[in-house]
Design an enzyme around this catalytic site. Sequence first.
Site, PDB file in Angstrom:
ATOM      1  N   CYS A 299       0.832  -1.203   0.000  1.00 13.34           N
ATOM      2  CA  CYS A 299       0.000   0.000   0.000  1.00 13.34           C
ATOM      3  C   CYS A 299       0.874   1.263   0.000  1.00 13.34           C
ATOM      4  O   CYS A 299       1.521   1.556  -0.986  1.00 13.34           O
ATOM      5  CB  CYS A 299      -0.991  -0.040   1.155  1.00 13.34           C
ATOM      6  SG  CYS A 299      -2.337   1.161   0.977  1.00 13.34           S
TER       7      CYS A 299
ATOM      8  N   HIS B 253      -3.665  -5.225  -0.103  1.00 16.81           N
ATOM      9  CA  HIS B 253      -3.228  -5.714   1.213  1.00 16.81           C
ATOM     10  C   HIS B 253      -3.230  -7.244   1.226  1.00 16.81           C
ATOM     11  O   HIS B 253      -4.279  -7.858   1.422  1.00 16.81           O
ATOM     12  CB  HIS B 253      -4.156  -5.183   2.308  1.00 16.81           C
ATOM     13  CG  HIS B 253      -4.000  -3.731   2.576  1.00 16.81           C
ATOM     14  ND1 HIS B 253      -3.111  -3.233   3.504  1.00 16.81           N
ATOM     15  CD2 HIS B 253      -4.600  -2.648   2.021  1.00 16.81           C
ATOM     16  CE1 HIS B 253      -3.180  -1.914   3.523  1.00 16.81           C
ATOM     17  NE2 HIS B 253      -4.074  -1.533   2.628  1.00 16.81           N
TER      18      HIS B 253
ATOM     19  N   GLU C 275      -2.216  -9.206   3.486  1.00 19.17           N
ATOM     20  CA  GLU C 275      -2.597  -9.715   4.809  1.00 19.17           C
ATOM     21  C   GLU C 275      -4.104  -9.754   5.017  1.00 19.17           C
ATOM     22  O   GLU C 275      -4.588 -10.394   5.961  1.00 19.17           O
ATOM     23  CB  GLU C 275      -1.930  -8.871   5.906  1.00 19.17           C
ATOM     24  CG  GLU C 275      -2.551  -7.505   6.156  1.00 19.17           C
ATOM     25  CD  GLU C 275      -2.130  -6.414   5.194  1.00 19.17           C
ATOM     26  OE1 GLU C 275      -2.453  -5.242   5.461  1.00 19.17           O
ATOM     27  OE2 GLU C 275      -1.471  -6.730   4.175  1.00 19.17           O
TER      28      GLU C 275
END
Length: 214
Positions: free
Chosen positions: A84, A194, A196
Amino acid sequence: MSRLQVAVIDYGMGNLRSVANAFKAVAPDIAIAVTSDPAVIADAERVVFPGQGAMPDCIRELDARNLRQAVMAATSTKPFLGICIGLQMLFEHSEEGDVSGLGVYPGEVKRFPVDRMIDAQGGKMKVPHMGWSQVHQTHAHEMWAGIPDQSRFYYVHSYYVAPTEGALTAATTAYPFDYTCAIARDNVFAVQFHPEKSAEAGLQLLRNFVNWKP
């Protein structure tokens, strides 16, 4: 003590713990630390710069914590993953706050233009771009191993990178026009989405990073 294998840079912003926890899920036996210590970052085998938030705040906090040099060194010496804002900061300039980035690569960080945010049915599209979108892999890379082309990843952002060098682009996403959502060069791989927060595809990307030998 064995060498730290993954350093997640703590610059006072972003969802750092979720990134560290995702790495622990895919590689429970490796040493991972969330750190703001330049010496620890310099000694780590691999470096991750995750983040959310605004570019001016990111650059300010990097300098306030004396992390700029450590980040710059990592981008040239070891496997480096930007997430990001960790992608956006690598470029020369951002429209967000009209600030300079780190200038690792030539290009701009641009805001989604209101006049182009129209879907195929003529409806308005929201900014920030928030949610799941397909990722089109523009060329083969070890970081895409085990991740099918057009896999969906999770995004939250109002700005996107526009590299001057097209060869930097490793993937694009359409929202509504195609823009660069991943770059790759030598030991650096950085993404707008993202991993994650991106279910199995995201975890596979992190798994690939742990095993990547550029």
